[in-house]
Enzyme design. Structure first.
Site, PDB file in Angstrom:
ATOM      1  CE  LYS A 195      -4.374   0.459   2.402  1.00 36.37           C
ATOM      2  NZ  LYS A 195      -5.010   0.352   3.717  1.00 36.37           N
TER       3      LYS A 195
HETATM    4  O1  G3P Z   1      -9.236   1.173   4.462  1.00 36.59           O
HETATM    5  C1  G3P Z   1      -9.026   2.464   4.963  1.00 36.59           C
HETATM    6  C2  G3P Z   1      -9.722   2.586   6.251  1.00 36.59           C
HETATM    7  O2  G3P Z   1      -9.055   1.863   7.242  1.00 36.59           O
HETATM    8  C3  G3P Z   1      -9.969   3.967   6.706  1.00 36.59           C
HETATM    9  O3  G3P Z   1     -11.135   3.908   7.426  1.00 36.59           O
HETATM   10  O4  G3P Z   1     -12.807   4.634   9.022  1.00 36.59           O
HETATM   11  O5  G3P Z   1     -10.419   5.323   9.323  1.00 36.59           O
HETATM   12  O6  G3P Z   1     -11.789   6.307   7.500  1.00 36.59           O
HETATM   13  P1  G3P Z   1     -11.550   5.113   8.370  1.00 36.59           P
END
Ligand code: G3P
Length: 214
Positions: A83
């Protein structure tokens, strides 16, 4: 549509895998930090649980560092997808890692333009963050519709991985739009399983069985 678990918690991954629900896993520095373990150790263990793409994120901020780190991560297991963060260095690292035969997941993508560049850089996955767009009053799912249509227009091979998923309808909308995959916290996948009519129906079946004529 493929469902990935967006977690570094191996117990959550095992539970979902036992239901056949995990086609892959995505991790990021925030998720691994919560475990208190080394990044490589966590990723290695996940690769032993799920036979599918396992995304592991670089921490470096310059292209050279990202490439070196990406090569180290890719060496952990053939299923590792490196990533890299969106931006000039992330794009350079993506192109170089792809040229060397490694799969890259471009993360922190928030616009159709960024997704277009991601495909041109040869990424295997693009991760548009729908929840974080919704958080700032932008339409996360509209971005997915745009990316899916742009990629279809030109036959780009990069797969659309809907990320930053916050609720079950993000998953259903992603499927309706034809996104290739969605990565979700375990809680959101569990929410998708439940319906009040299922619970009520089961309770009625059990009650009728209990009261049957004997
Ligand atoms: O896959 C990306 C994810 O982990 C981000 O999620 O909820 O932190 O925006 P969030």
């Amino acid at each position: 549509m493929k469902i990935f678990a967006d977690t570094a918690d191996v117990n959550e991954i095992r539970r979902l895998a036992s239901m056949g629900l995990v086609d892959g896993v995505t991790t990021n520095p925030s998720l691994v930090a919560k475990t208190g373990r080394e990044y490589a150790d966590v990723v290695k263990e996940i690769c032993g649980i799920v036979d599918g793409p396992i995304s592991a994120e670089v921490i470096s901020t310059d292209a050279k560092g990202m490439i070196e780190e990406g090569l180290r991560l890719a060496a952990i297991h053939p299923n590792i997808v490196v990533k890299t963060p969106m931006g000039p260095d992330g794009l350079i690292a993506c192109r170089e890692l792809a040229n060397r035969g490694h799969r890259v997941n471009m993360t922190l993508v928030f616009s159709a333009g960024q997704a277009l560049l991601t495909a041109k850089a040869g990424a295997y996955l693009v991760s548009p963050f729908v929840g974080r767009l919704d958080d700032i009053s932008e339409d996360g799912m509209a971005l997915i519709a745009d990316i899916v249509s742009i990629y279809r227009n030109y036959g780009y091979k990069t797969e659309v991985l809907v990320a930053s998923v916050r609720h079950p309808m993000h998953i259903v909308e992603a499927a309706k739009l034809g996104a290739d995959c969605v990565t979700c916290p375990a809680k959101t996948i569990e929410q998708l399983m439940h319906h009040p009519l299922t619970d009520r129906g089961l309770a009625a079946f059990l009650k009728d069985w209990e009261n049957r004529k004997r």
